[in-house]
Scaffold this motif. Structure first.
Motif, PDB file in Angstrom:
ATOM      1  N   LEU A  52       1.860  -2.493  -0.178  1.00  0.00           N
ATOM      2  CA  LEU A  52       0.430  -2.518  -0.471  1.00  0.00           C
ATOM      3  C   LEU A  52      -0.365  -3.147   0.667  1.00  0.00           C
ATOM      4  O   LEU A  52      -1.505  -2.753   0.920  1.00  0.00           O
ATOM      5  N   ALA A  53       0.235  -4.110   1.360  1.00  0.00           N
ATOM      6  CA  ALA A  53      -0.450  -4.716   2.499  1.00  0.00           C
ATOM      7  C   ALA A  53      -0.599  -3.705   3.638  1.00  0.00           C
ATOM      8  O   ALA A  53      -1.638  -3.644   4.294  1.00  0.00           O
ATOM      9  N   ALA A  54       0.441  -2.889   3.833  1.00  0.00           N
ATOM     10  CA  ALA A  54       0.401  -1.880   4.893  1.00  0.00           C
ATOM     11  C   ALA A  54      -0.438  -0.674   4.502  1.00  0.00           C
ATOM     12  O   ALA A  54      -1.136  -0.082   5.327  1.00  0.00           O
ATOM     13  N   PHE A  55      -0.371  -0.300   3.233  1.00  0.00           N
ATOM     14  CA  PHE A  55      -1.072   0.887   2.735  1.00  0.00           C
ATOM     15  C   PHE A  55      -1.667   0.546   1.366  1.00  0.00           C
ATOM     16  O   PHE A  55      -1.062   0.825   0.335  1.00  0.00           O
ATOM     17  N   PRO A  56      -2.859  -0.074   1.344  1.00  0.00           N
ATOM     18  CA  PRO A  56      -3.434  -0.577   0.093  1.00  0.00           C
ATOM     19  C   PRO A  56      -3.679   0.475  -0.982  1.00  0.00           C
ATOM     20  O   PRO A  56      -3.765   0.136  -2.156  1.00  0.00           O
ATOM     21  N   SER A  57      -3.775   1.740  -0.622  1.00  0.00           N
ATOM     22  CA  SER A  57      -4.035   2.763  -1.638  1.00  0.00           C
ATOM     23  C   SER A  57      -2.762   3.474  -2.076  1.00  0.00           C
ATOM     24  O   SER A  57      -2.827   4.553  -2.673  1.00  0.00           O
ATOM     25  N   ALA A  58      -1.610   2.855  -1.831  1.00  0.00           N
ATOM     26  CA  ALA A  58      -0.336   3.440  -2.235  1.00  0.00           C
ATOM     27  C   ALA A  58      -0.264   3.591  -3.744  1.00  0.00           C
ATOM     28  O   ALA A  58      -0.682   2.706  -4.492  1.00  0.00           O
ATOM     29  N   THR A  59       0.262   4.727  -4.191  1.00  0.00           N
ATOM     30  CA  THR A  59       0.418   4.969  -5.631  1.00  0.00           C
ATOM     31  C   THR A  59       1.886   5.085  -6.027  1.00  0.00           C
ATOM     32  O   THR A  59       2.192   5.152  -7.214  1.00  0.00           O
ATOM     33  N   LEU A  60       2.772   5.132  -5.038  1.00  0.00           N
ATOM     34  CA  LEU A  60       4.206   5.258  -5.298  1.00  0.00           C
ATOM     35  C   LEU A  60       4.955   4.119  -4.633  1.00  0.00           C
ATOM     36  O   LEU A  60       4.578   3.664  -3.548  1.00  0.00           O
ATOM     37  N   CYS A  61       6.035   3.679  -5.268  1.00  0.00           N
ATOM     38  CA  CYS A  61       6.901   2.680  -4.649  1.00  0.00           C
ATOM     39  C   CYS A  61       7.650   3.345  -3.486  1.00  0.00           C
ATOM     40  O   CYS A  61       7.612   4.560  -3.319  1.00  0.00           O
ATOM     41  N   VAL A  62       8.331   2.557  -2.709  1.00  0.00           N
ATOM     42  CA  VAL A  62       9.017   3.072  -1.528  1.00  0.00           C
ATOM     43  C   VAL A  62      10.051   4.132  -1.909  1.00  0.00           C
ATOM     44  O   VAL A  62      10.127   5.198  -1.297  1.00  0.00           O
TER      45      VAL A  62
END
Length: 145
Positions: free
Chosen positions: A126-136
């Motif tokens: 989330l810090a790298a990509f705050p709009s992430a909707t999926l886990c790694v």
């Protein structure tokens, strides 16, 4: 011997319910900090998008006034460049949409949780990509397809 099986079922049900219960555990201060960061990012992207649209319009005017005597290759080059500029603008618009969606998820209480599996998205992601909707893990599976 029936009771141990019931307790396993109960513990599985509790484990599945645990992520849902934790979704509301974010403090108001943390939520506001995330909201401020996402809003700032959205505003920054909107400014970049607006600036890009102005540049595209200016370049289009220049091309129209400077097109006398163009051959097919010149026309093709100008068309290719215009398409690239429009694609860049559309990419910025897509990123704006992603940030707005993240803000909506924050309001719903589902921000930071994977849309596919329901597990928490790592803070580092989330810090790298705050709009992430999926886990790694889910994102890796999606990219393999």
């Amino acid at each position: 011997m029936v009771k141990p099986a019931e307790s396993k079922t109960a513990s599985r049900t509790a484990a599945k319910a645990a992520p849902a219960a934790k979704k509301g555990d974010r403090s108001a201060a943390e939520t506001e900090k995330i909201r401020v960061a996402l809003t700032a990012r959205r505003d920054e992207l909107q400014e970049e998008y607006d600036h890009t649209l102005v540049e595209i319009a200016e370049l289009q005017r220049e091309r129209l006034t400077d097109s006398a005597g163009d051959d097919q290759a010149d026309t093709g080059t100008k068309t290719f460049e215009r398409e690239q500029e429009i694609t860049l603008a559309n990419n910025i618009l897509e990123r704006i949409t992603q940030v707005e969606r993240a803000l909506e998820r924050l309001d719903e209480g589902s921000y930071g949780w994977c849309e596919r599996c329901g597990n928490p998205i790592p803070v580092e992601r989330l810090a790298a990509f705050p709009s992430a909707t999926l886990c790694v893990t889910c994102k890796q599976l999606e990219e393999r397809r």
